[in-house]
Write an enzyme that holds these catalytic residues in place. Structure first.
Site, mmCIF file in Angstrom:
data_model
loop_
_atom_site.group_PDB
_atom_site.id
_atom_site.type_symbol
_atom_site.label_atom_id
_atom_site.label_comp_id
_atom_site.label_asym_id
_atom_site.label_seq_id
_atom_site.Cartn_x
_atom_site.Cartn_y
_atom_site.Cartn_z
ATOM 1 N N GLN A 27 6.119 1.191 -8.061
ATOM 2 C CA GLN A 27 7.314 0.509 -7.563
ATOM 3 C C GLN A 27 7.141 -1.002 -7.462
ATOM 4 O OE1 GLN A 27 7.422 3.029 -3.896
ATOM 5 N NE2 GLN A 27 9.555 3.407 -4.441
ATOM 6 N N ASP A 49 -5.719 -1.683 1.758
ATOM 7 C CA ASP A 49 -6.250 -0.367 1.426
ATOM 8 C C ASP A 49 -5.867 0.061 0.011
ATOM 9 O OD1 ASP A 49 -7.453 2.276 2.440
ATOM 10 O OD2 ASP A 49 -5.489 2.923 1.711
ATOM 11 N N TYR A 54 -5.045 6.039 -6.985
ATOM 12 C CA TYR A 54 -3.682 5.517 -6.860
ATOM 13 C C TYR A 54 -3.213 4.960 -8.210
ATOM 14 C CZ TYR A 54 -4.321 5.698 -1.753
ATOM 15 O OH TYR A 54 -4.546 6.104 -0.444
ATOM 16 N N GLN A 180 -9.956 8.239 7.522
ATOM 17 C CA GLN A 180 -8.577 7.877 7.195
ATOM 18 C C GLN A 180 -7.760 9.163 7.130
ATOM 19 O OE1 GLN A 180 -6.244 5.768 3.519
ATOM 20 N NE2 GLN A 180 -7.861 4.572 4.512
ATOM 21 N N SER A 210 0.426 7.002 6.222
ATOM 22 C CA SER A 210 1.761 7.607 6.348
ATOM 23 C C SER A 210 2.309 7.517 7.775
ATOM 24 C CB SER A 210 1.742 9.080 5.905
ATOM 25 O OG SER A 210 3.051 9.563 5.673
ATOM 26 N N LEU A 212 5.028 6.362 8.823
ATOM 27 C CA LEU A 212 6.469 6.619 8.890
ATOM 28 C C LEU A 212 6.835 7.937 8.212
ATOM 29 C CD1 LEU A 212 7.776 2.995 8.207
ATOM 30 C CD2 LEU A 212 7.389 4.132 10.397
ATOM 31 N N ARG A 230 10.742 7.022 -2.543
ATOM 32 C CA ARG A 230 9.575 7.632 -3.172
ATOM 33 C C ARG A 230 9.771 9.122 -3.448
ATOM 34 N NH1 ARG A 230 4.715 6.673 0.968
ATOM 35 N NH2 ARG A 230 5.339 4.560 0.447
#
Length: 320
Positions: A27, A49, A54, A180, A210, A212, A230
Site C-alpha cells: 500500500q 519494525d 513482509y 512480539q 495489531s 487496532l 487491508r
C-alpha cells in the site's frame, strides 16, 4: 514521546513505534514511506519494525532505501527484523528456525535493509521441529557477530520462551529479552494471563502488534468493508471474518460512545488503552496514509484521560 525500557535490558524504545506489515510495498511506496517515517521520527519515534517475510522482502527493501536516503544518525533509531517463514521453497529455507536458515537469513535482511546490523531480531514463530537449544545458539551467534544487538520471540508459547531463557542462562548465552505478540482489546489472553511469569520473574520486554485489530478498532468496518482497506487486499481475505463479526462490531459501537465522551477518536483511545499496560514496552502502529501516522501519534495525549472509571467502563463493555 515517552520512552520505555525494553524489558530489563538497558535499551529504551519509544512507547509508540511504526511497523511495515501489510503496508510497505503493498500500500505504501518509497516516497510515502519516507514521509511516514520522517513524521514518526520527528515526533520522537525511534523504533521501526520489519520482517523478512513482509511483502516477500520488499518491505525491508523499501525501509532500507528510505533509511539510506534520510541519512539519520544510525545510533538514533532502532530497526528490527524477524525470521521463520523464509522467502524460498527449499526444504531448509522455510518454516524453520534451524541454524543454517537463521545465519543465512540475517545476511539477506541486512542486504535488503542496507544496514550493517539490526537492533532487534525476532524468531517470528515457534518451530516445533528444531530443538530450542539450536535456535538459542544460532541467535546468540547472530548477536555475538554484531549483526543484531538483542534477540527475542514472536508469538511463542510461554513454556517455549522459558525454556529458551533457561537454556541461555545455563550456557551463559545471550538470552531472549523481548516478545512480539498481538495485543488489543479483542486479543488479551496471552499477554495478560499466559505471560504473567515472564513479566514478574524475568522482566520480559513486550512489543505489541495489531493494536487496532487490523482496523476494527477504528470503527471503519461498522458499515461494511471500505474500498482500499487491508481486508480487500490479495492474500488478506482471512481478515474479513474478523472485521465483519457482528458481536465484535457491537462492542466497537459501544467503545465508540466512550471515545465520544472523551472527545477523542476511537483509534486513539484503543492505542492509549494498550499504553496503560506497564508490561508493554512499545505499541507497533501501522498506517497506509500519512494522516494515520499523525493521528496515531496523538494517542500519547489520551493516556491521561483513561482514568480508573474510564478503564472500568471499557472493561465492562469487553466483558472480560
Amino acid at each position: 514521546m515517552e520512552y520505555r525500557y525494553l524489558g530489563r535490558s538497558g535499551l529504551r524504545v519509544s512507547a509508540l513505534s511504526l511497523g511495515s506489515w501489510v503496508t510497505f510495498h503493498n500500500q505504501v511506496d518509497i516516497e510515502s514511506a519516507m514521509d511516514m517515517m520522517t513524521t514518526a521520527y520527528d515526533a520522537g519515534v525511534n523504533f521501526f519494525d520489519n520482517a523478512e517475510v513482509y511483502a516477500k522482502g520488499k518491505s525491508e527493501e523499501i525501509m532500507g532505501t528510505v533509511l539510506k536516503k534520510l541519512g539519520w544518525r544510525r545510533s538514533s533509531y532502532l530497526v528490527s527484523t524477524k525470521f521463520f517463514w523464509g522467502l524460498n521453497e527449499g526444504i531448509n529455507e522455510k518454516d524453520t528456525l534451524n541454524r543454517k536458515y537463521l545465519l543465512e537469513a540475517i545476511d539477506g535482511s541486512l542486504r535488503r535493509l542496507q544496514l550493517d546490523h539490526v537492533d532487534l531480531v525476532f524468531a517470528h514463530r515457534p518451530d516445533p521441529h528444531t530443538p530450542i537449544e539450536e535456535t538459542v545458539w544460532a541467535m546468540h551467534n547472530i548477536v555475538e557477530s554484531g549483526k543484531a544487538f538483542y534477540w527475542g520471540t514472536s508469538e511463542w508459547p510461554a513454556g517455549d520462551i522459558l525454556a529458551a531463557i533457561e537454556i541461555a542462562e545455563r550456557h551463559h548465552l545471550h538470552k531472549p529479552v523481548m516478545e512480539q505478540s498481538q495485543y488489543n482489546l479483542f486479543h488479551r489472553e496471552r499477554l495478560e494471563v499466559e505471560y504473567t511469569r515472564l513479566f514478574s520473574d524475568y522482566g520480559y520486554g513486550m512489543t505489541t502488534w495489531s493494536p487496532l485489530a487490523s482496523g476494527l478498532l477504528t470503527g471503519k468496518y461498522n458499515k461494511g468493508i471500505p474500498d482500499g482497506s487491508r481486508a480487500t487486499l490479495p492474500h488478506y481475505e482471512w481478515l474479513k471474518e474478523s472485521v465483519t463479526d457482528q458481536a465484535k462490531l457491537d462492542k466497537v459501537s459501544q467503545l465508540q460512545s466512550v471515545a465520544d465522551d472523551l472527545g477523542v477518536p476511537l483509534s486513539q483511545m484503543a492505542l492509549a488503552w494498550i499504553l496503560k499496560n506497564p508490561n508493554v514496552s512499545t505499541v507497533i502502529t501501522g498506517a497506509s496514509k500519512l494522516q494515520q501516522v499523525k493521528e496515531n501519534l496523538k494517542a500519547m495525549d489520551v493516556v491521561s484521560q483513561l482514568t480508573p472509571d474510564v478503564m472500568e467502563r471499557i472493561q465492562t463493555i469487553m466483558g472480560e
